[in-house]
Design an enzyme around this catalytic site. Sequence first.
Site, PDB file in Angstrom:
ATOM      1  N   ALA A  80      -6.686  15.765   8.528  1.00  0.00           N
ATOM      2  CA  ALA A  80      -5.360  16.184   7.816  1.00  0.00           C
ATOM      3  C   ALA A  80      -4.759  15.589   6.989  1.00  0.00           C
ATOM      4  O   ALA A  80      -5.174  14.160   6.660  1.00  0.00           O
ATOM      5  CB  ALA A  80      -4.228  16.345   9.068  1.00  0.00           C
TER       6      ALA A  80
ATOM      7  N   ASP B 225       3.094   3.973   2.943  1.00  0.00           N
ATOM      8  CA  ASP B 225       4.256   3.309   3.260  1.00  0.00           C
ATOM      9  C   ASP B 225       4.235   2.538   4.565  1.00  0.00           C
ATOM     10  O   ASP B 225       4.781   1.306   4.794  1.00  0.00           O
ATOM     11  CB  ASP B 225       5.513   4.364   3.276  1.00  0.00           C
ATOM     12  CG  ASP B 225       5.487   4.963   2.048  1.00  0.00           C
ATOM     13  OD1 ASP B 225       6.006   4.486   0.858  1.00  0.00           O
ATOM     14  OD2 ASP B 225       5.065   6.379   1.999  1.00  0.00           O
TER      15      ASP B 225
END
Length: 285
Positions: free
Chosen positions: A201, A208
């Site tokens: 996916a 981050d």
Amino acid sequence: LQVLGFEVDTVNSVQFSNHTGYAHWKGQVLNSDELHELYEGLKLNKVNQYDYVLTGYTRDTSFLAMVVDIVQELKQQNSNLVYVCDPVMGDKWNGEGSMYVPKDLLPVYRDKVVPVADIITPNQFEAELLTGRKIQTEKEALEVMDMLHAMGPETVVITSSDLQAPLGNDYLIALGSHRKTKADGTKVTQRIRVESPKVDAVFVGTGDLFAAMLLAWTHKHPNNLKVACEKTVSAMQHVLQRTIKSAKAQAGDGNKPNSAQLELRMVQSKKDIENPEIIVKATVL
């Protein structure tokens, strides 16, 4: 970072309605003058005492240059300050790399930002951009990390690569290198490889999360990049597995999850972030 006990002063470089993985987004981008003004406010109150600075996605060269000025000033106050930089510039899709920030950011990252950074977390494409060298083998990746060390940072982690994983095609390789200068001036380098299961996916925000977790775990294990990376990557796996399971359940049988369903399940993963069960081991090279 807050869950792991860090006091964080957040400056939002952008204020968007949602992340840019969606079809539409609205909002504002902070410019360098506005960043400077916020920093001045912290300075006037004498609360600009930091142990770490962490930066990620930005699109503007003057903003990036202002970040460098601020980091240099903070380092003058605290010589032990650690600057963790995720040099977000682009990525590879189906083997082809492309930049998703303006091209004029590259020289600023290469010539100004990386030299003041202590820890950098580029992906393979960004490491190639910064050094001007292509990576086709693990040996070349290690050489590129040495080039990045020579530019300034003590710790370099290539967060993802398209190198062939020893465990097979279902695994993604990350590589880490920590170079320490001993009291007598000699340099010692610890290098590691981490292979983590691929998740089918496209997630937004994993870089981050990786940079924040690496900051936290290198703080807690300052001279053990192996353990820091194992905890970082294991926590990431817990978050991603929980996210994909939840996204597929929401999307229903046979349907592809959308951006909203693939939002990282951070709150639901609080325990895994605080104390990740090690499910991904690193190999010392």
